[in-house]
Write an enzyme that holds these catalytic residues in place. Structure first.
Site, PDB file in Angstrom:
ATOM      1  N   ASN A 172       0.832  -1.204   0.000  1.00  0.00           N
ATOM      2  CA  ASN A 172       0.000   0.000   0.000  1.00  0.00           C
ATOM      3  C   ASN A 172       0.865   1.251   0.000  1.00  0.00           C
ATOM      4  OD1 ASN A 172      -2.618   1.511   0.601  1.00  0.00           O
ATOM      5  ND2 ASN A 172      -1.344   2.149   2.336  1.00  0.00           N
ATOM      6  N   GLU A 173       0.586   2.157  -0.922  1.00  0.00           N
ATOM      7  CA  GLU A 173       1.227   3.491  -0.948  1.00  0.00           C
ATOM      8  C   GLU A 173       2.715   3.435  -0.617  1.00  0.00           C
ATOM      9  OE1 GLU A 173      -1.106   6.329   1.329  1.00  0.00           O
ATOM     10  OE2 GLU A 173      -2.648   6.362  -0.225  1.00  0.00           O
ATOM     11  N   GLU A 292      -8.280   3.942  -3.706  1.00  0.00           N
ATOM     12  CA  GLU A 292      -8.648   4.854  -2.613  1.00  0.00           C
ATOM     13  C   GLU A 292      -9.076   6.165  -3.260  1.00  0.00           C
ATOM     14  OE1 GLU A 292      -6.147   5.324   0.848  1.00  0.00           O
ATOM     15  OE2 GLU A 292      -5.425   3.258   0.674  1.00  0.00           O
ATOM     16  N   GLN A 354     -13.515   5.431   2.949  1.00  0.00           N
ATOM     17  CA  GLN A 354     -13.713   4.065   3.373  1.00  0.00           C
ATOM     18  C   GLN A 354     -15.205   3.815   3.555  1.00  0.00           C
ATOM     19  OE1 GLN A 354     -10.828   2.678   6.257  1.00  0.00           O
ATOM     20  NE2 GLN A 354      -9.196   3.886   5.360  1.00  0.00           N
TER      21      GLN A 354
HETATM   22  O1  AHR Z   1      -7.786   5.917   3.835  1.00  0.00           O
HETATM   23  C1  AHR Z   1      -6.958   6.455   4.812  1.00  0.00           C
HETATM   24  C2  AHR Z   1      -5.473   6.288   4.473  1.00  0.00           C
HETATM   25  O2  AHR Z   1      -5.196   7.043   3.328  1.00  0.00           O
HETATM   26  C3  AHR Z   1      -5.005   4.909   4.095  1.00  0.00           C
HETATM   27  O3  AHR Z   1      -4.679   4.121   5.193  1.00  0.00           O
HETATM   28  C4  AHR Z   1      -3.795   5.187   3.278  1.00  0.00           C
HETATM   29  O4  AHR Z   1      -3.536   4.185   2.319  1.00  0.00           O
HETATM   30  C5  AHR Z   1      -4.055   6.548   2.677  1.00  0.00           C
HETATM   31  O5  AHR Z   1      -2.984   7.404   2.871  1.00  0.00           O
END
Ligand code: AHR
Length: 506
Positions: A172-173, A292, A354
């Site tokens: 992730n990221e 996201e 989310q």
């Molecule tokens: O969605 C909140 C955060 O945003 C996530 O954990 C991360 O992947 C992004 O920076």
């Protein structure tokens, strides 16, 4: 008032729509899992401790695939902590959100919850503190039907059948300096390629998402995608995009241009992916997993970060990222969904970040009610009404000047066509001018060989664009009839300033 004209031609096709574009994202973060979807003792909890009122709302929202368990959380997560008898599971520090993770909910519980909401699992592996071996372990545990130590453990934990997870995120990221195990593009690209190759040896059916940039504004944006894809082009199916938007400095007009920023982001990543394809003389097309996206009031006016988890110690399920969304946010959000559909040929998966309590369309109170935020409405309507194939709807309504993005269309629209009918999604981005929209349906009517009529229409607009739904006033904002009508092959609808509408024709 603006006179807006548009044309709906069914042959102006973008592509079929992958339902995975209506995905969501559930991270172990704040009150998302604990006190959100899982609250044993709540009057609405089922025998497993899941809130049935939340399950009903998630079903109504209409989310297809759900990405889990993070997010920043996954980069320090040991997935084995979340399997086996609950009483034996360790409490751990979650460094990403400065919280204590109890591990009461793990892979099995989350998969049970997904069955209740009718959504599909998309898993992320930890490439922050861990590597290829642990990715293989969780893949074998989840997907293998061979007889092995891991599948014996899965059966002993109550799930003899594989979980059969198709989509997997390779970390992730990883471009973000805040990420545990943050790497440069070369190091990440090599690790992602090696992990992807090994995962495919175990399960050739997986679809793999490599990390793109965590925003178009990242200093490494562009070069990150190119380098990472040079390493992984043959090994992956998707590259991710992440993007969050917010109103800054009280400039609602600039905020209403966010869809254009998202479009530029997608088009840039497609250009880079296709450039890498060209250098490799390959016909393969890497797709985008926009895994996201949302409105998030991440920064304050001074440019600092709003949520500071470290100021709360190491609590279990603290209140974090509990943004309250107003009508303006929902209109921008609706436009982001239009933008995703306008790129349906390359955006084949997307995850609203989310779902519950954490920058979420659904909010809950411990022991109390669950309610819909304003963003719930454009998501649920688009997910329900946008099926089949996406079609371009060029609109002529004039432009406004954005400080960052230049000339921006005041009105933006897309249509979808399925077996039973046609849906039109349209946004008026102007803060000052209403728009009288007339859509020429004659190409559609000619193609169908019969006339069409409005069967439902929904308008999202509030005279007070900062009106929101709250615990005290959970139904303050909703949608109402858009009063759209069809007369002589022309669809007419009035769009107040700052409004979004969904219209269904049959
Ligand atoms: O969605 C909140 C955060 O945003 C996530 O954990 C991360 O992947 C992004 O920076």
């Amino acid at each position: 008032m603006t006179d807006a004209t548009a044309r709906l031609d069914p042959y102006n096709e973008i592509s079929d729509i992958d339902r995975r574009v209506f995905g969501g994202f559930v991270e172990h973060l704040g009150r998302h899992i604990y006190d959100g979807i899982f609250e044993p003792g709540h009057p609405a909890a089922d025998e497993s401790g899941f809130r049935t009122d939340v399950i009903d709302l998630v079903k109504e929202l209409g989310v297809s695939t759900i990405r889990y368990p993070g997010g920043n959380f996954v980069s320090g997560y040991r997935w084995e902590d979340g399997i086996g008898p609950v009483e034996d599971r360790p409490r751990r520090l979650d460094l990403a959100w400065h919280s204590t993770e109890t591990n009461e909910v793990g892979l099995h519980e989350f998969s049970d919850w997904l069955e209740r909401v009718g959504s599909e699992l998309m898993l992320a592996v930890n490439l922050g503190t861990r590597g290829t071996q642990e990715a293989l372990d969780v893949l074998e545990y989840s997907n293998s039907s061979a007889h092995t130590a891991w599948t014996d453990r899965r059966a002993a934990n109550g799930h003899p059948e594989p979980f059969a997870v198709t989509m997997w995120c390779l970390g992730n990221e990883m471009d973000g300096p805040w990420q545990i195990g943050h790497k440069n593009a070369d190091d990440y690209g090599k690790l992602a390629s090696q992990t992807a190759k090994a995962m495919r040896m175990l399960d050739p059916g997986v679809e793999l998402v490599v990390c793109g940039s965590s925003g178009r504004g990242m200093p490494t944006f562009g070069s990150w995608e190119r380098t990472v894809l040079e390493h992984t082009f043959d090994d992956v199916d998707f590259i991710s995009c992440h993007s969050y938007y917010q109103e800054m400095g009280g400039n609602a007009q600039e905020f209403l241009a966010s869809g254009v920023d998202m479009a530029k982001f997608i088009e840039s990543v497609v250009a880079i992916a296709d450039t890498v394809a060209a250098t490799k003389k390959s016909e393969k097309r890497i797709m985008i997993s926009f895994d996201e996206w949302n409105i998030w009031y991440l920064h304050n006016e001074e440019g600092g970060q709003n949520d500071k988890p470290e100021e709360q110690g190491w609590p279990v399920a603290p209140r974090l990222l509990e943004d309250q969304y107003h009508a303006l946010d929902a209109v921008v959000f609706g436009d982001l969904m239009i933008t995703l559909l306008q790129h349906a040929d390359r955006v084949r998966s997307a995850s609203l970040a989310q779902l519950v309590n954490v920058i979420a369309p659904i909010m809950t109170e411990p022991g109390g009610p669950a309610w819909k935020q304003t963003t719930f409405f454009p998501f649920s309507l688009t997910s329900r009404l946008a099926n089949g194939r996406a079609v371009r709807v060029p609109v002529d309504a004039g432009t406004f000047e954005s400080d960052k993005l230049g000339s921006v269309d005041k009105v933006n629209a897309v249509a979808t066509i399925d077996e039973e009918g046609v849906s039109l999604f349209v946004v008026n981005r102007s803060v000052t001018e209403s728009a009288d929209l007339r859509v020429d349906l004659s190409p559609l009517v000619a193609a169908l060989g019969r006339s069409v009529a409005v069967v439902e229409s929904h308008l999202l607009h509030e005279d007070d664009m900062y009106a929101a739904n709250t615990l005290e006033s959970p139904e303050r904002v909703g949608v109402r009839d858009a009063s759209a009508s069809v007369d002589s092959d022309t669809l007419t609808v009035s769009l107040p300033a700052v409004s979004w509408a969904a219209i269904r024709l049959a």
